[in-house]
Design a protein around this motif. Structure first.
Motif, PDB file in Angstrom:
ATOM      1  N   ASN A 383       0.847  -1.191   0.000  1.00 27.71           N
ATOM      2  CA  ASN A 383       0.000   0.000   0.000  1.00 27.71           C
ATOM      3  C   ASN A 383       0.889   1.250   0.000  1.00 27.71           C
ATOM      4  N   ILE A 384       0.299   2.364  -0.391  1.00 24.56           N
ATOM      5  CA  ILE A 384       1.074   3.597  -0.415  1.00 24.56           C
ATOM      6  C   ILE A 384       0.606   4.509   0.704  1.00 24.56           C
ATOM      7  N   SER A 385       1.456   5.461   1.077  1.00 30.13           N
ATOM      8  CA  SER A 385       1.106   6.382   2.159  1.00 30.13           C
ATOM      9  C   SER A 385       0.223   7.497   1.613  1.00 30.13           C
ATOM     10  N   LYS A 386      -0.477   8.159   2.537  1.00 26.99           N
ATOM     11  CA  LYS A 386      -1.323   9.284   2.111  1.00 26.99           C
ATOM     12  C   LYS A 386      -0.469  10.432   1.590  1.00 26.99           C
ATOM     13  N   ASN A 387       0.737  10.602   2.180  1.00 24.35           N
ATOM     14  CA  ASN A 387       1.637  11.662   1.704  1.00 24.35           C
ATOM     15  C   ASN A 387       2.039  11.447   0.243  1.00 24.35           C
ATOM     16  N   GLU A 388       2.292  10.173  -0.099  1.00 28.05           N
ATOM     17  CA  GLU A 388       2.659   9.876  -1.480  1.00 28.05           C
ATOM     18  C   GLU A 388       1.497  10.181  -2.412  1.00 28.05           C
ATOM     19  N   LEU A 389       0.285   9.814  -1.965  1.00 23.92           N
ATOM     20  CA  LEU A 389      -0.882  10.089  -2.786  1.00 23.92           C
ATOM     21  C   LEU A 389      -1.085  11.592  -2.959  1.00 23.92           C
ATOM     22  N   ASP A 390      -0.853  12.347  -1.869  1.00 26.83           N
ATOM     23  CA  ASP A 390      -0.976  13.802  -1.940  1.00 26.83           C
ATOM     24  C   ASP A 390       0.048  14.403  -2.910  1.00 26.83           C
ATOM     25  N   SER A 391       1.236  13.785  -2.948  1.00 20.04           N
ATOM     26  CA  SER A 391       2.281  14.307  -3.844  1.00 20.04           C
ATOM     27  C   SER A 391       1.869  14.189  -5.310  1.00 20.04           C
ATOM     28  N   TYR A 392       1.109  13.101  -5.621  1.00 25.86           N
ATOM     29  CA  TYR A 392       0.626  12.961  -6.995  1.00 25.86           C
ATOM     30  C   TYR A 392      -0.414  14.036  -7.319  1.00 25.86           C
ATOM     31  N   GLU A 393      -1.226  14.358  -6.321  1.00 27.54           N
ATOM     32  CA  GLU A 393      -2.216  15.409  -6.540  1.00 27.54           C
ATOM     33  C   GLU A 393      -1.531  16.765  -6.759  1.00 27.54           C
ATOM     34  N   LEU A 394      -0.442  17.017  -5.988  1.00 31.11           N
ATOM     35  CA  LEU A 394       0.317  18.247  -6.182  1.00 31.11           C
ATOM     36  C   LEU A 394       0.949  18.290  -7.571  1.00 31.11           C
ATOM     37  N   THR A 469      -5.892  12.439 -17.195  1.00 32.61           N
ATOM     38  CA  THR A 469      -5.129  11.991 -16.020  1.00 32.61           C
ATOM     39  C   THR A 469      -5.869  12.338 -14.741  1.00 32.61           C
ATOM     40  N   PHE A 470      -6.439  13.549 -14.690  1.00 32.10           N
ATOM     41  CA  PHE A 470      -7.197  13.953 -13.505  1.00 32.10           C
ATOM     42  C   PHE A 470      -8.404  13.048 -13.302  1.00 32.10           C
ATOM     43  N   SER A 471      -9.051  12.674 -14.408  1.00 39.82           N
ATOM     44  CA  SER A 471     -10.212  11.775 -14.314  1.00 39.82           C
ATOM     45  C   SER A 471      -9.792  10.412 -13.779  1.00 39.82           C
ATOM     46  N   LEU A 472      -8.663   9.891 -14.259  1.00 38.06           N
ATOM     47  CA  LEU A 472      -8.159   8.607 -13.764  1.00 38.06           C
ATOM     48  C   LEU A 472      -7.869   8.691 -12.271  1.00 38.06           C
ATOM     49  N   PHE A 473      -7.262   9.816 -11.862  1.00 39.42           N
ATOM     50  CA  PHE A 473      -6.913   9.980 -10.448  1.00 39.42           C
ATOM     51  C   PHE A 473      -8.175   9.993  -9.580  1.00 39.42           C
ATOM     52  N   CYS A 474      -9.235  10.593 -10.111  1.00 32.76           N
ATOM     53  CA  CYS A 474     -10.484  10.651  -9.342  1.00 32.76           C
ATOM     54  C   CYS A 474     -11.131   9.267  -9.204  1.00 32.76           C
ATOM     55  N   ILE A 475     -10.928   8.392 -10.193  1.00 29.72           N
ATOM     56  CA  ILE A 475     -11.539   7.051 -10.168  1.00 29.72           C
ATOM     57  C   ILE A 475     -10.856   6.146  -9.151  1.00 29.72           C
ATOM     58  N   ILE A 476      -9.568   6.398  -8.874  1.00 30.77           N
ATOM     59  CA  ILE A 476      -8.801   5.531  -7.961  1.00 30.77           C
ATOM     60  C   ILE A 476      -9.489   5.459  -6.597  1.00 30.77           C
ATOM     61  N   ASP A 477      -9.564   4.244  -6.075  1.00 26.77           N
ATOM     62  CA  ASP A 477     -10.094   4.052  -4.710  1.00 26.77           C
ATOM     63  C   ASP A 477      -8.958   4.372  -3.739  1.00 26.77           C
ATOM     64  N   LYS A 478      -8.893   5.637  -3.314  1.00 23.28           N
ATOM     65  CA  LYS A 478      -7.743   6.118  -2.534  1.00 23.28           C
ATOM     66  C   LYS A 478      -7.687   5.471  -1.157  1.00 23.28           C
ATOM     67  N   LYS A 479      -8.840   5.214  -0.577  1.00 19.32           N
ATOM     68  CA  LYS A 479      -8.858   4.568   0.731  1.00 19.32           C
ATOM     69  C   LYS A 479      -8.327   3.148   0.632  1.00 19.32           C
ATOM     70  N   LEU A 596      -4.530   1.966 -12.290  1.00 18.30           N
ATOM     71  CA  LEU A 596      -4.849   3.364 -12.597  1.00 18.30           C
ATOM     72  C   LEU A 596      -3.778   4.299 -12.061  1.00 18.30           C
ATOM     73  N   LEU A 597      -3.269   3.993 -10.855  1.00 18.77           N
ATOM     74  CA  LEU A 597      -2.224   4.835 -10.265  1.00 18.77           C
ATOM     75  C   LEU A 597      -0.948   4.815 -11.108  1.00 18.77           C
ATOM     76  N   GLU A 598      -0.602   3.630 -11.613  1.00 14.72           N
ATOM     77  CA  GLU A 598       0.579   3.538 -12.479  1.00 14.72           C
ATOM     78  C   GLU A 598       0.391   4.364 -13.743  1.00 14.72           C
ATOM     79  N   ASP A 599      -0.840   4.315 -14.285  1.00 17.64           N
ATOM     80  CA  ASP A 599      -1.117   5.129 -15.473  1.00 17.64           C
ATOM     81  C   ASP A 599      -0.998   6.621 -15.148  1.00 17.64           C
ATOM     82  N   VAL A 600      -1.494   7.008 -13.972  1.00 17.89           N
ATOM     83  CA  VAL A 600      -1.399   8.411 -13.548  1.00 17.89           C
ATOM     84  C   VAL A 600       0.064   8.829 -13.398  1.00 17.89           C
ATOM     85  N   LYS A 601       0.860   7.953 -12.727  1.00 17.27           N
ATOM     86  CA  LYS A 601       2.286   8.269 -12.525  1.00 17.27           C
ATOM     87  C   LYS A 601       3.004   8.421 -13.867  1.00 17.27           C
TER      88      LYS A 601
END
Length: 645
Positions: A383-394, A469-479, A596-601
């Protein structure tokens, strides 16, 4: 010879050149400034010596040597890194002009070289034939300096002088050089017809200088009055000598007319030498008129043919009078274009390694993961940390910011082109198409608009990918992907083997990145440059890339390994029993979100590179358009000054 003008020297102030050079070398080069201590001291000493207000041959040599040093420095240091200030003595009040520009410094130094030649020419004026020869050359050298400056005015944000001032100075120097030639012809006893033609050319040069001087910013009104007197004086000389020539041919009627014209011109002149010359013409005219009235009885014509000028001087190119010995300044400092080449080759090397080694290896890993049995947990999945997920959003926000920044620059380019075109259109309405002889904007800006449309198209494509890319990021089940993974790792030997292969490849990609960083082209470029002096390194770069042949062979081996593992995974999939339960659904959701996360990255990485490249292209076009607009502005000012004169 008297009543000659010299161009006053420009003044400067201490700019701490050595300290500036040290800072530039330390900040833009891998070399240390202390290695160039002696050369920096020499440059600083020359800069100090040219600030001396005294005028001598030594001062002239220092100016020339410093100018040649600047030529060498320009090859090694960016133009906009050093700050200089100069003051124009021709202006009534000058606060000085300051610019971060080596070209600005070079042109001001060249101005002072031209000034120094004019001053030394007057200092040589003892009336001897040798002195006249020296003066004639010095004035031509001075004109050559000002001519060179005019041709390079666009290289500075702050022009050294306006075009009218420059042309006026050139013609003053040419007039005085021609005047030396004229005076030497008198000393040598040449025919009056030739002396008249030489004097006519002197007058024409002074007339040109006066025409430009009246419109110039830097030519004082007292100089214009002096130039006007010179024009009239040499017109008088022309027709006086022409009259003598006509008398030799016994054409006394035309001689009287020529002497009368000479007298009219001379009365308009205010030169100190006018008085004696005036008496000489008046006395000769009375004598010829008396003889014609009683003896020759020739009709005095209402007009006579113009005297054809005989130009004998020109603005000599700077290269003809500058010292030609080599200046060994900062010869071991690599020129900036070599560093630019290194940077460009480093980027190309990284792209080569990424395109032909790293990305293909990661694609092989992705292919293995996609073909794992659906009920098996992929090895190394965490699993990834919330900080890492936030970094992708930034990073997504960074893409949006870069896109907006480029959009602003594109709008600025569009606005500059539209304004330039509107000004050109309005000028044609104001002055008429026949008078406004500049090339229409529509014929020049097409290439810029073509490039602009391409940039707009690329930006639109980039923004479209950003939205996807933003749409893909929104689809990801972040929890789901930030929570601990609840399934145990697979016990399948084949799946574990896949995990080992994936880990080795990931380590290999890290190693090859480090290898690329450590194995740069710079040392070979330095060796090649010192050996040949050439700055073309493409063949060297292609040879350098062979260092990564072993990595490409490794990739080929891994492709074969991938095919083998994929075949085994397919066999295991066919033999297994499909299970559809909550664990399988959980795993499928988890894998989908990670995919999806890999595609976003990947899109984030590609997007960063895309906008970096697009920004570089946009900056380049903006620079081209600004230069185009500046050139057109100077051309418009030149045409307007002619039309308004």
């Amino acid at each position: 010879m008297t009543d000659l003008l010299c161009i006053p020297q420009r003044q400067t102030k201490d700019v701490h050149l050595k300290d500036q050079l040290i800072n530039v070398i330390e900040s833009t080069s891998y070399q240390t400034a202390s290695f160039f201590e002696d050369e920096l001291n020499k440059i600083a000493c020359l800069r100090e010596s040219i600030s001396d207000p005294e005028h001598s041959q030594t001062k002239l040599r220092d100016l020339q040597e410093y100018f040649l040093c600047l030529n060498e420095i320009c090859k090694k240091i960016p133009n906009d890194q050093l700050r200089f200030t100069w003051f124009d003595p021709l202006l009534q009040k000058s606060d000085g002009k300051t610019e971060y520009s080596l070209e600005f410094e070079k042109l001001n130094v060249l101005y002072n070289i031209g000034s120094c030649y004019s001053i030394l020419a007057l200092a040589s004026n003892n009336g001897s034939p040798q002195a006249l020869k020296i003066m004639c050359f010095y004035f031509q050298y001075s004109a050559g300096c000002f001519q060179h400056i005019i041709r390079h005015l666009n290289g500075c944000e702050e022009p050294i002088f306006d075009l009218n001032s420059g042309h006026s100075l050139i013609n003053i120097m040419l007039a005085q050089a021609q005047e030396c030639f004229w005076f030497k012809a008198i000393q040598d006893g040449h025919k009056d017809s030739l002396i008249a033609r030489l004097a006519e050319q002197v007058s024409e040069y002074y007339e040109e200088s006066l025409k430009f001087g009246r419109k110039a910013q830097s030519i004082r009104s007292d100089w214009c009055l002096h130039l006007e007197s010179k024009v009239n004086y040499f017109k008088a000389v022309t027709y006086f000598r022409h009259g003598l020539s006509l008398g030799e041919k016994r054409n006394f009627g035309a001689q009287i007319k020529s002497l009368d014209i000479a007298l009219q011109y001379l009365r308009k002149s205010d030169l100190p030498s006018k008085a004696d010359f005036l008496g000489k013409i008046e006395e000769l005219l009375k004598e010829i008129q008396r003889d014609n009235d009683f003896i020759y009885l020739q009709v005095v014509p209402t007009h006579i043919d113009l005297v054809k000028p005989a130009p004998m001087v020109s603005a000599l190119p700077v290269e003809t009078f500058m010292p030609n010995e080599p200046i060994l300044i900062l010869k071991d400092l690599l020129p900036i274009n070599v560093f630019d080449a290194c940077t460009a080759y480093n980027e190309r090397q990284e792209e080569y390694v990424r395109q032909y080694v790293i990305d293909p290896l990661l694609s092989l890993n992705k292919l293995l993961y996609e073909n794992l049995p659906k009920f098996e947990l992929p090895p190394n999945l965490k699993n990834i940390s919330k900080n890492e997920l936030d970094s992708y959003e930034l990073s997504l926000n960074d893409l949006k910011f870069n896109s907006g920044n480029i959009g602003v620059q594109i709008s600025e380019i569009d606005q500059i082109l539209k304004q330039e075109s509107e000004i050109d259109f309005n000028s044609r309405l104001k002055y008429g198409t026949r008078n406004w002889d500049l090339v229409p904007s529509s014929k020049l800006n097409t290439v810029f608009y073509q490039k602009l449309e391409k940039l707009k198209e690329y930006l639109s494509q980039g923004r479209k990918v950003d939205q996807e890319t933003f749409s893909l990021f929104c689809i990801i089940d972040k929890k789901l992907i930030t929570s601990p993974i609840k399934l145990p790792e697979s016990n399948s030997p084949l799946v574990k083997q896949v995990g080992n292969v994936v880990r080795l490849r990931e380590k290999y990609t890290r190693d090859v990145r480090s290898k690329s960083l450590e194995h740069r082209l710079l040392p070979r470029i330095i060796t090649e440059y010192k050996r040949t002096g050439e700055t073309e390194f493409e063949a060297l770069f292609l040879d350098h890339l062979k260092y990564f042949d072993i990595d490409i062979k490794y990739l080929q081996h891994q492709k074969e390994e991938n095919n083998r593992l994929l075949n085994q995974l397919q066999l295991q999939e066919d033999a297994s029993i499909k299970r559809v339960d909550s664990s399988t659904l959980y795993l499928e959701d988890l894998l989908h979100s990670f995919k999806l996360l890999e595609d976003v990255k990947k899109n984030l990485g590609d997007g960063a590179n895309f906008y970096k490249s697009l920004l570089k292209s946009t900056n380049g076009l903006l620079y081209e358009v600004q230069n185009f607009e500046n050139t057109r502005r100077l051309e418009r000012l030149s045409v307007e000054s002619k039309l308004n004169s």
